[in-house]
Write an enzyme that holds these catalytic residues in place. Structure first.
Site, PDB file in Angstrom:
ATOM      1  N   GLU A   1      -3.291   7.955  -3.873  1.00 42.56           N
ATOM      2  CA  GLU A   1      -3.770   7.227  -5.053  1.00 42.56           C
ATOM      3  C   GLU A   1      -5.083   7.819  -5.499  1.00 42.56           C
ATOM      4  OE1 GLU A   1      -4.175   2.877  -5.102  1.00 42.56           O
ATOM      5  OE2 GLU A   1      -2.096   2.782  -4.423  1.00 42.56           O
TER       6      GLU A   1
ATOM      7  N   HIS B   1      -1.861   0.555  -9.570  1.00 43.91           N
ATOM      8  CA  HIS B   1      -2.473  -0.423  -8.661  1.00 43.91           C
ATOM      9  C   HIS B   1      -3.144  -1.558  -9.465  1.00 43.91           C
ATOM     10  CE1 HIS B   1      -4.211  -0.793  -4.334  1.00 43.91           C
ATOM     11  NE2 HIS B   1      -4.065  -1.989  -4.881  1.00 43.91           N
TER      12      HIS B   1
ATOM     13  N   ARG C   1       0.868  -1.170   0.000  1.00 42.18           N
ATOM     14  CA  ARG C   1       0.000   0.000   0.000  1.00 42.18           C
ATOM     15  C   ARG C   1       0.908   1.223   0.000  1.00 42.18           C
ATOM     16  NH1 ARG C   1      -3.605  -2.732  -1.450  1.00 42.18           N
ATOM     17  NH2 ARG C   1      -5.618  -3.115  -0.460  1.00 42.18           N
TER      18      ARG C   1
HETATM   19  P1  NAP Z   1      -0.926 -11.950   4.137  1.00 39.71           P
HETATM   20  O1  NAP Z   1      -0.876 -13.353   3.674  1.00 39.71           O
HETATM   21  O2  NAP Z   1      -1.729 -11.617   5.347  1.00 39.71           O
HETATM   22  O3  NAP Z   1       0.584 -11.449   4.341  1.00 39.71           O
HETATM   23  C1  NAP Z   1       0.931 -10.295   5.015  1.00 39.71           C
HETATM   24  C2  NAP Z   1       2.198 -10.597   5.795  1.00 39.71           C
HETATM   25  O4  NAP Z   1       2.679  -9.372   6.360  1.00 39.71           O
HETATM   26  C3  NAP Z   1       1.972 -11.578   6.937  1.00 39.71           C
HETATM   27  O5  NAP Z   1       2.710 -12.742   6.714  1.00 39.71           O
HETATM   28  C4  NAP Z   1       2.453 -10.840   8.176  1.00 39.71           C
HETATM   29  O6  NAP Z   1       3.263 -11.714   8.939  1.00 39.71           O
HETATM   30  C5  NAP Z   1       3.278  -9.697   7.604  1.00 39.71           C
HETATM   31  N1  NAP Z   1       3.219  -8.522   8.466  1.00 39.71           N
HETATM   32  C6  NAP Z   1       2.141  -7.930   8.998  1.00 39.71           C
HETATM   33  N2  NAP Z   1       2.516  -6.880   9.752  1.00 39.71           N
HETATM   34  C7  NAP Z   1       3.866  -6.849   9.693  1.00 39.71           C
HETATM   35  C8  NAP Z   1       4.842  -6.004  10.267  1.00 39.71           C
HETATM   36  N3  NAP Z   1       4.507  -4.997  11.075  1.00 39.71           N
HETATM   37  N4  NAP Z   1       6.138  -6.223   9.976  1.00 39.71           N
HETATM   38  C9  NAP Z   1       6.500  -7.243   9.168  1.00 39.71           C
HETATM   39  N5  NAP Z   1       5.623  -8.085   8.595  1.00 39.71           N
HETATM   40  C10 NAP Z   1       4.310  -7.880   8.868  1.00 39.71           C
HETATM   41  O7  NAP Z   1      -1.485 -11.011   2.987  1.00 39.71           O
HETATM   42  P2  NAP Z   1      -1.204 -11.084   1.412  1.00 39.71           P
HETATM   43  O8  NAP Z   1      -2.320 -11.757   0.727  1.00 39.71           O
HETATM   44  O9  NAP Z   1       0.186 -11.564   1.178  1.00 39.71           O
HETATM   45  O10 NAP Z   1      -1.324  -9.520   1.048  1.00 39.71           O
HETATM   46  C11 NAP Z   1      -0.433  -8.582   1.612  1.00 39.71           C
HETATM   47  C12 NAP Z   1      -0.838  -7.161   1.250  1.00 39.71           C
HETATM   48  O11 NAP Z   1      -0.584  -6.932  -0.127  1.00 39.71           O
HETATM   49  C13 NAP Z   1      -2.333  -6.829   1.388  1.00 39.71           C
HETATM   50  O12 NAP Z   1      -2.683  -6.506   2.723  1.00 39.71           O
HETATM   51  C14 NAP Z   1      -2.495  -5.649   0.463  1.00 39.71           C
HETATM   52  O13 NAP Z   1      -2.292  -4.431   1.151  1.00 39.71           O
HETATM   53  C15 NAP Z   1      -1.377  -5.846  -0.567  1.00 39.71           C
HETATM   54  N6  NAP Z   1      -1.917  -6.183  -1.899  1.00 39.71           N
HETATM   55  C16 NAP Z   1      -1.671  -5.360  -2.932  1.00 39.71           C
HETATM   56  C17 NAP Z   1      -2.140  -5.687  -4.189  1.00 39.71           C
HETATM   57  C18 NAP Z   1      -1.861  -4.809  -5.364  1.00 39.71           C
HETATM   58  O14 NAP Z   1      -2.667  -4.795  -6.285  1.00 39.71           O
HETATM   59  N7  NAP Z   1      -0.761  -4.094  -5.402  1.00 39.71           N
HETATM   60  C19 NAP Z   1      -2.910  -6.837  -4.387  1.00 39.71           C
HETATM   61  C20 NAP Z   1      -3.149  -7.655  -3.290  1.00 39.71           C
HETATM   62  C21 NAP Z   1      -2.632  -7.333  -2.046  1.00 39.71           C
HETATM   63  P3  NAP Z   1       3.333 -11.555  10.533  1.00 39.71           P
HETATM   64  O15 NAP Z   1       1.905 -11.583  11.016  1.00 39.71           O
HETATM   65  O16 NAP Z   1       4.171 -12.676  11.008  1.00 39.71           O
HETATM   66  O17 NAP Z   1       3.995 -10.226  10.761  1.00 39.71           O
HETATM   67  C1  GLV Z   2      -5.455  -5.052  -3.704  1.00 42.39           C
HETATM   68  O1  GLV Z   2      -4.722  -4.135  -3.526  1.00 42.39           O
HETATM   69  C2  GLV Z   2      -5.932  -5.909  -2.687  1.00 42.39           C
HETATM   70  O2  GLV Z   2      -5.671  -5.637  -1.493  1.00 42.39           O
HETATM   71  O3  GLV Z   2      -6.594  -6.901  -3.046  1.00 42.39           O
END
Ligand code: NAP
Ligand code: GLV
Length: 331
Positions: free
Chosen positions: A268, A287, A239
Site C-alpha cells: 500500500e 483503504h 489488511r
Molecule cells: P475485532 O473486533 O478485534 O475483530 C477481529 C476478529 O478477528 C476477532 O473477533 C478475532 O476473533 C478474529 N481473529 C483474530 N485472529 C484470528 C485468526 N487467526 N483466525 C480467525 N479469526 C481471527 O476488530 P475489528 O474492529 O472488527 O477490526 C478488524 C480489522 O479490520 C482490524 O484489525 C483492521 O486490520 C481492519 N480494519 C480495516 C479498515 C479499513 O479501512 N479497511 C478499517 C478498520 C479496521 P478470535 O479472537 O476469536 O479469533
Molecule cells: C483502518 O484500517 C483501521 O485499522 O482503523
C-alpha cells in the site's frame, strides 16, 4: 522547563480533530506526504511523552529507544499491526487504538464493495460514461444475486458482526471462522462457525475482517484461493498482508475465483502499474473503510482521549496491549 507534556502528532490533522491535545499538551505536528515518523522530528524524540500515530507509521524498538520519556502511543486506527506491541509492553507503554467508532462505516463500505463486485457496477458505469451504452439488452452487464447465497466472514469481531448483521437484509446465509466461538453473535446473527477450509469451499462471498498478525499473514494463499468456488468473490477489508497478492493475481487471471474487491492491498499504496488494476474482475479502493467525516473525526477524538489518559497514568479507553498494566504493576 515546560509545564505541558510534549506530544508528537506524526502528520497533519484538522485542528478541531485534535483540539483536546492542542489545549492540554505541547503539540508538534510532523509533515504530510510521506509514510512513517519523519526524520525531521528526531530533535523532539528525547523529550516526547505522547506519540499520536497513523497506521502508516512504523513504531518499533529502534524508534522507541530514541524516546526515553515516552509514556503512551495512540494509533489513529483500530488495527495496530504497524506497532511492535511487545516492545511497547516491555517498556511499560500502553498503546491506544480506535475500535467501535468505525465499525459501521467499515461494514457499510464492505457491502458497497460486495455489491460493486457482484453486480459489476464499475465496468457498467464506465461503459455508460465512455459511450458503450447501446440499445438495452437482456444479457448485458449481468451480475449475480446475493439472496439465498452464502457469505463467509473470516474474523467475526466488531466489523465482521456488523457485516453479518447487514447480510440478513440481503437474505444471505452466514458462515464464520474465528479462534474462539461467538455464541451470542451466532444467536443474534444466525451465523454458523465452521473451519476456514469449509468456509472457503462453501461461500459465494468471502469477506476478510481479521487483524494482521503472524497467524493471519497470507492466510489467503494459493491453497486457500484454490479451495474457493470458481463463482465466488473475495472481499478484503482487513489488511493487504492477509492475502498473498501474487496468488490472487493468478486466481483472478486464471478464473480460480470470479472476482475480488480490495480496500486494502499489499503493498500500500498499490503502484499504478500493478496488474491488479488491469483485471476487469477486481475492484480496488484506496483503504477508505472508515473514511466518512463523522467516523474519522470520532476516531481522531478517541485517539486524543486515549493519549491524554495515558499521559495521566490512567487506563486507556481502548488499549491494544492491556497486559502492559500487569507489567507496570510488577515493576
Ligand atoms: P475485532 O473486533 O478485534 O475483530 C477481529 C476478529 O478477528 C476477532 O473477533 C478475532 O476473533 C478474529 N481473529 C483474530 N485472529 C484470528 C485468526 N487467526 N483466525 C480467525 N479469526 C481471527 O476488530 P475489528 O474492529 O472488527 O477490526 C478488524 C480489522 O479490520 C482490524 O484489525 C483492521 O486490520 C481492519 N480494519 C480495516 C479498515 C479499513 O479501512 N479497511 C478499517 C478498520 C479496521 P478470535 O479472537 O476469536 O479469533
Ligand atoms: C483502518 O484500517 C483501521 O485499522 O482503523
Amino acid at each position: 522547563m515546560h509545564s505541558k507534556p510534549l506530544v508528537l502528532v506524526t502528520h497533519p490533522m484538522p485542528e478541531d480533530w485534535i483540539a483536546p491535545l492542542l489545549e492540554q499538551t505541547r503539540v508538534v505536528v510532523g509533515p504530510a506526504g510521506r509514510p512513517g515518523v519523519d526524520p525531521s522530528l528526531a530533535p523532539y524524540f528525547p523529550e516526547v511523552e505522547g506519540l499520536y500515530t497513523w497506521l502508516t507509521d512504523r513504531v518499533d524498538d529502534a524508534l522507541l529507544s530514541q524516546m526515553p520519556r515516552l509514556r503512551v502511543v495512540s494509533n489513529f486506527a483500530v488495527g495496530v499491526d504497524n506497532i511492535d506491541l511487545e516492545a511497547c509492553t516491555r517498556r511499560g507503554i500502553p498503546v491506544g487504538h480506535t475500535p467501535g467508532v468505525l465499525t459501521d462505516a467499515v461494514a457499510d463500505l464492505t457491502w458497497a464493495l460486495i455489491l460493486a463486485i457482484t453486480r459489476g457496477i464499475f465496468p457498467a458505469a464506465r461503459d455508460a460514461r465512455e459511450g458503450r451504452w447501446g440499445m438495452w439488452a437482456p444479457t448485458q452487464w449481468l451480475g449475480v444475486d446475493l439472496q439465498g447465497k452464502t457469505l463467509g466472514i473470516v474474523g467475526l469481531g466488531q466489523i465482521g458482526q456488523a457485516v453479518a448483521r447487514r447480510a440478513r437484509g440481503f437474505g444471505m446465509r452466514v458462515l464464520y471462522t474465528s479462534r474462539k466461538a461467538k455464541p451470542e453473535a451466532e444467536r443474534e446473527l444466525g451465523a454458523q462457525r465452521v473451519p476456514l477450509e469449509t468456509l472457503l469451499s462453501e461461500s459465494d462471498v468471502v469477506s476478510l475482517h481479521v487483524p494482521l498478525t503472524p497467524e493471519t499473514r497470507r492466510m489467503i494463499d494459493e491453497e486457500a484461493l484454490r479451495r474457493m468456488k470458481p463463482t465466488a468473490y473475495l472481499v478484503n477489508m482487513a489488511r493487504g498482508g492477509v492475502v498473498d497478492t501474487g496468488a490472487l493475481v493468478r486466481a483472478l487471471q486464471e478464473g480460480w475465483i470470479a472476482g475480488a474487491a480490495l480496500d486494502v492491498t499489499d503493498p500500500e499504496p498499490l503502484p499504478p502499474d500493478h496488474p491488479l488494476y488491469r483485471l476487469p474482475n477486481c475492484v480496488i479502493t484506496p483503504h477508505i473503510g472508515s473514511a466518512t467525516r463523522e467516523t474519522r473525526k470520532a476516531m481522531a477524538l478517541l485517539a486524543c482521549e486515549n493519549l491524554l489518559l495515558g499521559l495521566q497514568g490512567k487506563p486507556l479507553r481502548h488499549c491494544a496491549n492491556p497486559e502492559v498494566y500487569d507489567h507496570l504493576r510488577r515493576s
